[in-house]
Motif scaffolding. Structure first.
Motif, PDB file in Angstrom:
ATOM      1  N   GLN A   1     -44.254 -27.414 -38.274  1.00 34.27           N
ATOM      2  CA  GLN A   1     -43.244 -27.457 -37.218  1.00 34.27           C
ATOM      3  C   GLN A   1     -43.482 -28.584 -36.214  1.00 34.27           C
ATOM      4  O   GLN A   1     -42.565 -28.976 -35.495  1.00 34.27           O
ATOM      5  CB  GLN A   1     -43.212 -26.115 -36.465  1.00 34.27           C
ATOM      6  CG  GLN A   1     -42.732 -24.967 -37.334  1.00 34.27           C
ATOM      7  CD  GLN A   1     -42.810 -23.657 -36.574  1.00 34.27           C
ATOM      8  OE1 GLN A   1     -43.857 -23.027 -36.523  1.00 34.27           O
ATOM      9  NE2 GLN A   1     -41.706 -23.264 -35.963  1.00 34.27           N
TER      10      GLN A   1
ATOM     11  N   GLY B   1     -37.666 -14.424 -35.235  1.00 34.55           N
ATOM     12  CA  GLY B   1     -37.087 -15.628 -34.668  1.00 34.55           C
ATOM     13  C   GLY B   1     -38.016 -16.768 -35.041  1.00 34.55           C
ATOM     14  O   GLY B   1     -39.046 -16.553 -35.679  1.00 34.55           O
ATOM     15  N   CYS B   2     -37.667 -17.988 -34.634  1.00 36.30           N
ATOM     16  CA  CYS B   2     -38.496 -19.131 -35.006  1.00 36.30           C
ATOM     17  C   CYS B   2     -38.245 -20.255 -34.024  1.00 36.30           C
ATOM     18  O   CYS B   2     -37.095 -20.529 -33.673  1.00 36.30           O
ATOM     19  CB  CYS B   2     -38.122 -19.569 -36.433  1.00 36.30           C
ATOM     20  SG  CYS B   2     -39.097 -20.954 -37.023  1.00 36.30           S
ATOM     21  N   LEU B   3     -39.320 -20.903 -33.580  1.00 32.89           N
ATOM     22  CA  LEU B   3     -39.167 -21.994 -32.613  1.00 32.89           C
ATOM     23  C   LEU B   3     -38.399 -23.176 -33.224  1.00 32.89           C
ATOM     24  O   LEU B   3     -37.872 -24.005 -32.494  1.00 32.89           O
ATOM     25  CB  LEU B   3     -40.539 -22.468 -32.114  1.00 32.89           C
ATOM     26  CG  LEU B   3     -41.327 -21.406 -31.322  1.00 32.89           C
ATOM     27  CD1 LEU B   3     -42.694 -21.950 -30.923  1.00 32.89           C
ATOM     28  CD2 LEU B   3     -40.554 -20.948 -30.092  1.00 32.89           C
TER      29      LEU B   3
ATOM     30  N   HIS C   1     -44.945 -15.262 -41.815  1.00 34.47           N
ATOM     31  CA  HIS C   1     -43.903 -16.207 -41.364  1.00 34.47           C
ATOM     32  C   HIS C   1     -44.483 -17.618 -41.251  1.00 34.47           C
ATOM     33  O   HIS C   1     -43.862 -18.597 -41.697  1.00 34.47           O
ATOM     34  CB  HIS C   1     -43.356 -15.703 -40.020  1.00 34.47           C
ATOM     35  CG  HIS C   1     -42.352 -16.601 -39.356  1.00 34.47           C
ATOM     36  ND1 HIS C   1     -41.064 -16.208 -39.086  1.00 34.47           N
ATOM     37  CD2 HIS C   1     -42.463 -17.872 -38.873  1.00 34.47           C
ATOM     38  CE1 HIS C   1     -40.414 -17.203 -38.488  1.00 34.47           C
ATOM     39  NE2 HIS C   1     -41.247 -18.223 -38.337  1.00 34.47           N
ATOM     40  N   GLU C   2     -45.695 -17.721 -40.675  1.00 32.38           N
ATOM     41  CA  GLU C   2     -46.295 -19.056 -40.471  1.00 32.38           C
ATOM     42  C   GLU C   2     -46.754 -19.663 -41.799  1.00 32.38           C
ATOM     43  O   GLU C   2     -46.609 -20.871 -42.003  1.00 32.38           O
ATOM     44  CB  GLU C   2     -47.456 -18.992 -39.475  1.00 32.38           C
ATOM     45  CG  GLU C   2     -47.103 -18.442 -38.089  1.00 32.38           C
ATOM     46  CD  GLU C   2     -45.874 -19.069 -37.455  1.00 32.38           C
ATOM     47  OE1 GLU C   2     -45.585 -20.253 -37.715  1.00 32.38           O
ATOM     48  OE2 GLU C   2     -45.181 -18.362 -36.701  1.00 32.38           O
TER      49      GLU C   2
ATOM     50  N   HIS D   1     -43.958 -21.335 -43.436  1.00 31.74           N
ATOM     51  CA  HIS D   1     -43.681 -22.691 -42.941  1.00 31.74           C
ATOM     52  C   HIS D   1     -44.500 -23.727 -43.708  1.00 31.74           C
ATOM     53  O   HIS D   1     -44.004 -24.806 -44.026  1.00 31.74           O
ATOM     54  CB  HIS D   1     -44.049 -22.805 -41.456  1.00 31.74           C
ATOM     55  CG  HIS D   1     -42.975 -22.344 -40.515  1.00 31.74           C
ATOM     56  ND1 HIS D   1     -41.711 -22.896 -40.502  1.00 31.74           N
ATOM     57  CD2 HIS D   1     -42.984 -21.408 -39.539  1.00 31.74           C
ATOM     58  CE1 HIS D   1     -40.983 -22.303 -39.549  1.00 31.74           C
ATOM     59  NE2 HIS D   1     -41.731 -21.390 -38.949  1.00 31.74           N
TER      60      HIS D   1
END
Ligand code: NI
Length: 170
Positions: free
Chosen positions: A54, A94-96, A137-138, A141
């Motif tokens: 990210q 959610g996600c940044l 989740h991470e 990514h």
């Protein structure tokens, strides 16, 4: 320390599959600074997790803190999920990188994750609940995967439309 720019959907590099962090890189002051900057960026956002992908660094590591006190920073370097429970957990994620969009995602409730810490020491953790959701989740990514990929086409369309609308509103 400094805040890092976060790539936002649909940035193509969010789809990169990250490569392993080389062992000798962990002690590198530049790598340690990057970890500090990622924690600062995550806390400032505010968010509960941030993957290297990210912040446009395509190596397998991420930072997480799911505590309310924001006082239990966890760094995972070259994380691998060793076990995943059959029990599932639904969480509104959610996600940044997809700011303002939230949707239910179902994942294993408990996992065993193996990784290296920021001192290069290997560890294994059995986690469940929110922390397990966040770790998964991470790691997604790092594999170029986003939480909206789990949604039905209809719900994904709706999520993307919402993101576009929020962007227009500034
Ligand atoms: Ni995310």
């Amino acid at each position: 320390m400094s805040l890092l720019p976060i790539l936002e959907y649909p940035h193509p590099r969010l789809r990169n599959v990250a490569g392993a962090v080389e062992a000798e890189r962990i002690a590198d002051p530049a790598f340690q600074r990057l970890l500090d900057d990622m924690f600062e960026t995550m806390y400032e956002a505010p968010g509960i997790g941030l993957a290297a992908t990210q912040v446009d660094t395509h190596e397998r590591f991420m930072v997480i803190d799911v505590t309310e006190g924001r006082d239990q920073p966890l760094a995972f370097i070259n994380p691998v999920i060793r076990e995943a429970s059959a029990d599932l957990r639904v969480h509104q994620e959610g996600c940044l990188s997809i700011p303002g969009v939230f949707a239910d995602v179902t994942r294993p409730d408990g996992i065993v994750v193996a990784a290296f810490d920021r001192n290069g020491k290997p560890f294994e953790m059995r986690v469940d609940g929110l922390l397990a959701t966040c770790v998964q989740h991470e790691i997604d990514h790092l594999d170029g995967k986003l939480f909206i990929d789990y949604l039905s086409p209809l719900k994904r369309d709706r999520a993307i439309k919402k993101l576009e609308k929020l962007r227009k509103q500034g």
